[in-house]
Design an enzyme around this catalytic site. Sequence first.
Site, PDB file in Angstrom:
ATOM      1  N   ASP A  96       0.894 -32.201 -21.331  1.00  0.00           N
ATOM      2  CA  ASP A  96       0.973 -30.902 -20.661  1.00  0.00           C
ATOM      3  C   ASP A  96       1.097 -31.092 -19.157  1.00  0.00           C
ATOM      4  OD1 ASP A  96       0.633 -29.383 -23.007  1.00  0.00           O
ATOM      5  OD2 ASP A  96      -1.557 -29.420 -22.822  1.00  0.00           O
ATOM      6  N   ARG A 121       6.073 -36.817 -32.173  1.00  0.00           N
ATOM      7  CA  ARG A 121       5.833 -35.374 -32.175  1.00  0.00           C
ATOM      8  C   ARG A 121       7.093 -34.641 -32.622  1.00  0.00           C
ATOM      9  NH1 ARG A 121       2.947 -31.391 -27.840  1.00  0.00           N
ATOM     10  NH2 ARG A 121       2.918 -29.619 -29.244  1.00  0.00           N
ATOM     11  N   ARG A 164      -1.662 -34.079 -33.689  1.00  0.00           N
ATOM     12  CA  ARG A 164      -0.406 -34.549 -33.116  1.00  0.00           C
ATOM     13  C   ARG A 164      -0.570 -35.961 -32.593  1.00  0.00           C
ATOM     14  NH1 ARG A 164       0.100 -29.550 -29.492  1.00  0.00           N
ATOM     15  NH2 ARG A 164      -0.323 -28.846 -31.566  1.00  0.00           N
TER      16      ARG A 164
END
Length: 182
Positions: free
Chosen positions: A101, A85, A96
């Site tokens: 998260d 990334r 990606r």
Amino acid sequence: MNQVVLGLGSNKSYKNLSPVQILSKACCELEKFISSLSVSSVYKTGAMYVTGQEDFYNMVVTGFYNESCEKLLEQIHCIEALYGRNREEEYRNGPRSLDIDIELFGQLSVKSNDLVIPHERMLERAFVLKPLLDISSENADVESNKEFYENKLKLLADQKIDLFMDSFEFEKMRHKDGYSSN
């Protein structure tokens, strides 16, 4: 020590690793600093927001973390970079190789320029809620709010989310391929 929930996703290969292999390797990296890591099943999901791209492979993990949420964010950004990334070269919500998260960090609520916890779009994403419910029994905060998350997921019935690999098979693959640090 806080119990954390992280959402992981990939829809792009990197260095001959498939998106699912990248998720597996990312889990191994996470195990280095998140104790008692539990993984959900892996789901194949339609891309949201920018739909003209490959489907994503998504999952959720939970475990215990002993440092700050800012330190966790720094560590997961390093793992994302390790698996291809490059935030400077990508476009928002585009393809990606790895996205991680922070969905929940104990009972903490944070709103800063760099970090929002609980994740601000968590409740609009079936690709977070479905795997989150998979591991609800592994996370007391999620389990105590299970009905809330189930009701939110019902509202997202139009989102494409298909079981790709159950958590048992994912863990078996990680061990067979030598990706697990356990």
